[in-house]
Motif scaffolding. Structure first.
Motif, PDB file in Angstrom:
ATOM      1  N   ILE A 146       0.825  -1.206   0.000  1.00  0.00           N
ATOM      2  CA  ILE A 146       0.000   0.000   0.000  1.00  0.00           C
ATOM      3  C   ILE A 146       0.861   1.259   0.000  1.00  0.00           C
ATOM      4  O   ILE A 146       1.789   1.411   0.804  1.00  0.00           O
ATOM      5  CB  ILE A 146      -0.959   0.001   1.202  1.00  0.00           C
ATOM      6  CG1 ILE A 146      -2.032  -1.070   1.013  1.00  0.00           C
ATOM      7  CG2 ILE A 146      -1.611   1.374   1.379  1.00  0.00           C
ATOM      8  CD1 ILE A 146      -2.992  -1.211   2.170  1.00  0.00           C
ATOM      9  N   ASN A 147       0.524   2.156  -0.922  1.00  0.00           N
ATOM     10  CA  ASN A 147       1.162   3.468  -0.992  1.00  0.00           C
ATOM     11  C   ASN A 147       0.072   4.493  -1.316  1.00  0.00           C
ATOM     12  O   ASN A 147      -1.122   4.177  -1.298  1.00  0.00           O
ATOM     13  CB  ASN A 147       2.273   3.482  -2.049  1.00  0.00           C
ATOM     14  CG  ASN A 147       1.789   3.006  -3.414  1.00  0.00           C
ATOM     15  OD1 ASN A 147       0.591   3.052  -3.718  1.00  0.00           O
ATOM     16  ND2 ASN A 147       2.706   2.548  -4.263  1.00  0.00           N
ATOM     17  N   ARG A 148       0.489   5.724  -1.609  1.00  0.00           N
ATOM     18  CA  ARG A 148      -0.499   6.768  -1.890  1.00  0.00           C
ATOM     19  C   ARG A 148      -1.354   6.412  -3.101  1.00  0.00           C
ATOM     20  O   ARG A 148      -2.567   6.687  -3.124  1.00  0.00           O
ATOM     21  CB  ARG A 148       0.216   8.103  -2.121  1.00  0.00           C
ATOM     22  CG  ARG A 148      -0.739   9.236  -2.441  1.00  0.00           C
ATOM     23  CD  ARG A 148      -0.030  10.571  -2.517  1.00  0.00           C
ATOM     24  NE  ARG A 148      -0.982  11.635  -2.811  1.00  0.00           N
ATOM     25  CZ  ARG A 148      -0.681  12.926  -2.822  1.00  0.00           C
ATOM     26  NH1 ARG A 148       0.560  13.314  -2.550  1.00  0.00           N
ATOM     27  NH2 ARG A 148      -1.605  13.825  -3.094  1.00  0.00           N
ATOM     28  N   GLU A 149      -0.737   5.820  -4.119  1.00  0.00           N
ATOM     29  CA  GLU A 149      -1.486   5.463  -5.323  1.00  0.00           C
ATOM     30  C   GLU A 149      -2.618   4.492  -4.993  1.00  0.00           C
ATOM     31  O   GLU A 149      -3.732   4.608  -5.520  1.00  0.00           O
ATOM     32  CB  GLU A 149      -0.533   4.862  -6.358  1.00  0.00           C
ATOM     33  CG  GLU A 149      -1.183   4.578  -7.706  1.00  0.00           C
ATOM     34  CD  GLU A 149      -0.223   3.983  -8.710  1.00  0.00           C
ATOM     35  OE1 GLU A 149      -0.637   3.796  -9.876  1.00  0.00           O
ATOM     36  OE2 GLU A 149       0.945   3.694  -8.350  1.00  0.00           O
ATOM     37  N   TRP A 150      -2.331   3.533  -4.119  1.00  0.00           N
ATOM     38  CA  TRP A 150      -3.367   2.580  -3.731  1.00  0.00           C
ATOM     39  C   TRP A 150      -4.461   3.270  -2.928  1.00  0.00           C
ATOM     40  O   TRP A 150      -5.657   2.981  -3.109  1.00  0.00           O
ATOM     41  CB  TRP A 150      -2.763   1.425  -2.933  1.00  0.00           C
ATOM     42  CG  TRP A 150      -2.239   0.335  -3.814  1.00  0.00           C
ATOM     43  CD1 TRP A 150      -0.953  -0.049  -3.984  1.00  0.00           C
ATOM     44  CD2 TRP A 150      -3.020  -0.511  -4.668  1.00  0.00           C
ATOM     45  NE1 TRP A 150      -0.869  -1.073  -4.896  1.00  0.00           N
ATOM     46  CE2 TRP A 150      -2.123  -1.379  -5.325  1.00  0.00           C
ATOM     47  CE3 TRP A 150      -4.373  -0.618  -4.945  1.00  0.00           C
ATOM     48  CZ2 TRP A 150      -2.553  -2.337  -6.241  1.00  0.00           C
ATOM     49  CZ3 TRP A 150      -4.805  -1.569  -5.852  1.00  0.00           C
ATOM     50  CH2 TRP A 150      -3.891  -2.415  -6.490  1.00  0.00           C
ATOM     51  N   ARG A 192      12.106 -13.235   5.289  1.00  0.00           N
ATOM     52  CA  ARG A 192      12.087 -11.940   5.949  1.00  0.00           C
ATOM     53  C   ARG A 192      10.662 -11.657   6.419  1.00  0.00           C
ATOM     54  O   ARG A 192       9.685 -11.890   5.711  1.00  0.00           O
ATOM     55  CB  ARG A 192      12.548 -10.852   4.977  1.00  0.00           C
ATOM     56  CG  ARG A 192      12.547  -9.437   5.560  1.00  0.00           C
ATOM     57  CD  ARG A 192      13.298  -8.494   4.630  1.00  0.00           C
ATOM     58  NE  ARG A 192      12.684  -8.437   3.300  1.00  0.00           N
ATOM     59  CZ  ARG A 192      11.773  -7.539   2.937  1.00  0.00           C
ATOM     60  NH1 ARG A 192      11.363  -6.627   3.791  1.00  0.00           N
ATOM     61  NH2 ARG A 192      11.287  -7.542   1.706  1.00  0.00           N
ATOM     62  N   GLY A 193      10.529 -11.137   7.630  1.00  0.00           N
ATOM     63  CA  GLY A 193       9.220 -10.823   8.174  1.00  0.00           C
ATOM     64  C   GLY A 193       8.550  -9.684   7.424  1.00  0.00           C
ATOM     65  O   GLY A 193       9.207  -8.813   6.847  1.00  0.00           O
ATOM     66  N   SER A 194       7.214  -9.674   7.468  1.00  0.00           N
ATOM     67  CA  SER A 194       6.444  -8.683   6.705  1.00  0.00           C
ATOM     68  C   SER A 194       5.879  -7.562   7.574  1.00  0.00           C
ATOM     69  O   SER A 194       5.258  -6.631   7.059  1.00  0.00           O
ATOM     70  CB  SER A 194       5.294  -9.382   5.970  1.00  0.00           C
ATOM     71  OG  SER A 194       4.390  -9.984   6.890  1.00  0.00           O
ATOM     72  N   HIS A 195       6.093  -7.633   8.891  1.00  0.00           N
ATOM     73  CA  HIS A 195       5.421  -6.708   9.801  1.00  0.00           C
ATOM     74  C   HIS A 195       5.732  -5.248   9.497  1.00  0.00           C
ATOM     75  O   HIS A 195       4.832  -4.393   9.477  1.00  0.00           O
ATOM     76  CB  HIS A 195       5.803  -7.032  11.250  1.00  0.00           C
ATOM     77  CG  HIS A 195       5.004  -6.287  12.274  1.00  0.00           C
ATOM     78  ND1 HIS A 195       5.396  -5.082  12.813  1.00  0.00           N
ATOM     79  CD2 HIS A 195       3.810  -6.583  12.856  1.00  0.00           C
ATOM     80  CE1 HIS A 195       4.501  -4.672  13.690  1.00  0.00           C
ATOM     81  NE2 HIS A 195       3.531  -5.551  13.737  1.00  0.00           N
ATOM     82  N   ALA A 196       6.985  -4.934   9.271  1.00  0.00           N
ATOM     83  CA  ALA A 196       7.374  -3.529   9.064  1.00  0.00           C
ATOM     84  C   ALA A 196       6.645  -2.936   7.861  1.00  0.00           C
ATOM     85  O   ALA A 196       6.136  -1.803   7.922  1.00  0.00           O
ATOM     86  CB  ALA A 196       8.886  -3.423   8.886  1.00  0.00           C
ATOM     87  N   LEU A 197       6.565  -3.689   6.763  1.00  0.00           N
ATOM     88  CA  LEU A 197       5.885  -3.175   5.578  1.00  0.00           C
ATOM     89  C   LEU A 197       4.371  -3.127   5.763  1.00  0.00           C
ATOM     90  O   LEU A 197       3.703  -2.226   5.246  1.00  0.00           O
ATOM     91  CB  LEU A 197       6.244  -4.017   4.358  1.00  0.00           C
ATOM     92  CG  LEU A 197       7.661  -3.808   3.804  1.00  0.00           C
ATOM     93  CD1 LEU A 197       7.938  -4.763   2.656  1.00  0.00           C
ATOM     94  CD2 LEU A 197       7.852  -2.361   3.346  1.00  0.00           C
TER      95      LEU A 197
END
Length: 395
Positions: free
Chosen positions: A126-130, A162-167
């Protein structure tokens, strides 16, 4: 009471005498926009999440036509993009889907049919475009988030481990910054059992006020669960009790789906006689190839020894109504009804669950013709007990 498998099943299933009134209305349409997921969660039930099959939007008008030519459509239709990570496709895909939906449902919406779009995402992309896409297309967002970093990353990892929590949290902050409302679904595993207050505090402090708990299940290609066993059930009872107490202390800032559902049934003084997971065509699920099924979305395109892949046909060639005459549907419906009758006859919680979920019955008992499951104790019985006990204790 524990459901048991029948000692024998007939080789030919008698027609289930399905009436139109037994079905629908279709309130939820689950579409697998893509089978691909950028994560490799170790509790996922999907078998092909590393493959990039994409639902062809040229099929969307056909799918809508299949619904509206059938006798099963009703006053509301929620369209959920799910079963894979839908955001691995670009925002333009959902812009085009929204355009097609608007074009092909305009007459129905003018008659008062309410149509919504939903997406269930791990939020890592997710980013601004989304956010702009969600807002211009009025897409309701659900985020998969299991809690604090160590609990979440114990199971929700990329393929490189790699964990996904940060993203995921970065995606949530982006939603919040752009004013996009969302709810969260947390898969509850053994990693969370000893830390109910920490779980509660995490959601509260990050401003995540709409939460649902899905207890890790034995399902599909995920054949073992860390939440199996009576000891885990007692831990979960304590977990929910602690979550209720923390929430009450703070004035109930978090709406927990499990509590709200039980409270709604208690306050309405009306019990379930069935649920959307065991009522034909209350839910319609369609995979990336156009194959469709009903009952639990988790049954779609999952190969089984007893029932095959659960699919009833492809929208290109088979109508929804015609599929109910097929032997595959007849066997599913025969066993589903028999299992519901077992639940109705033997379980005091029937009015709170409406006969359980077929996918859980199959993966735990090998048949839909079964009653109590580990999953229903977690999803129905324990939440009911906790809410009733808390209400009685609080006078």
């Amino acid at each position: 009471m524990t459901g048991t498998m029948p000692t024998a099943m007939p080789t030919q299933v008698e027609p289930a005498n399905l009436r139109t009134s037994d079905c629908g209305p279709i309130g939820l349409l689950v579409i697998q926009a893509t089978s691909l997921c950028n994560l490799d969660c170790d509790y996922c039930y999907l078998p092909d999440r590393q493959k990039r099959h994409i639902f062809d939007l040229n099929k969307l008008p056909t799918l809508l036509q299949r619904i509206y030519e059938s006798p099963y459509w009703g006053p509301e239709l929620s369209i959920l993009w799910h079963a894979g990570e839908p955001l691995t496709l670009p925002p333009s895909y959902y812009d085009e889907a929204s355009r097609i939906l608007e074009l092909h449902t305009a007459d129905l919406q003018a008659q008062g049919v309410r149509i919504e779009q939903h997406v269930q995402t791990n939020a890592t992309l997710i980013n601004r475009e989304w956010c702009d896409c969600f807002q211009r297309n009025q897409i309701i967002v659900g985020v998969s988030l299991d809690g604090p970093e160590d609990i979440h990353d114990a199971h929700r990892r990329f393929r490189n481990q790699r964990g996904s929590h940060a993203l995921t949290m970065q995606g949530i902050r982006t939603l919040q910054e752009h004013g996009v409302p969302f709810h969260a679904i947390a898969v509850i595993t053994s990693a969370a059992m000893n830390e109910p207050e920490r779980m509660y505090t995490f959601f509260r402090d990050h401003g995540i006020h709409q939460v649902g708990f899905n207890v890790e299940e034995q399902e599909g290609v995920h054949t073992q669960s860390s939440m199996q066993g009576r000891d885990r059930e007692e831990q979960y009872r304590h977990f929910l009790t602690c979550f209720w107490n923390c929430n009450r202390r703070d004035g109930f800032p978090i709406h927990l789906r499990e509590f709200d559902q039980v409270l709604g049934l208690l306050q309405g003084e009306q019990r379930l006689t069935q649920n959307e997971m065991n009522r034909p065509y209350a839910i319609l699920s369609v995979d990336a190839s156009g194959a469709f099924s009903t009952f639990d979305p988790e049954l779609l395109s999952v190969q089984t020894e007893r029932y095959g892949p659960f699919n009833l046909g492809n929208i290109d060639t088979v109508s929804l109504e015609a599929a109910t005459s097929d032997a595959t549907f007849q066997k599913l419906w025969h066993d589903m009804r028999s299992g519901m009758q077992r639940c109705r006859d033997n379980c005091e919680y029937y009015g709170f669950c409406g006969g359980g979920n077929g996918s859980n019955k199959y993966w735990e008992h090998g048949t839909l013709n079964a009653s109590e499951t580990c999953a229903c104790r977690f999803s129905s019985q324990i939440p009911v007990d906790v809410v009733v006990e808390r209400l009685e204790a609080e006078g």
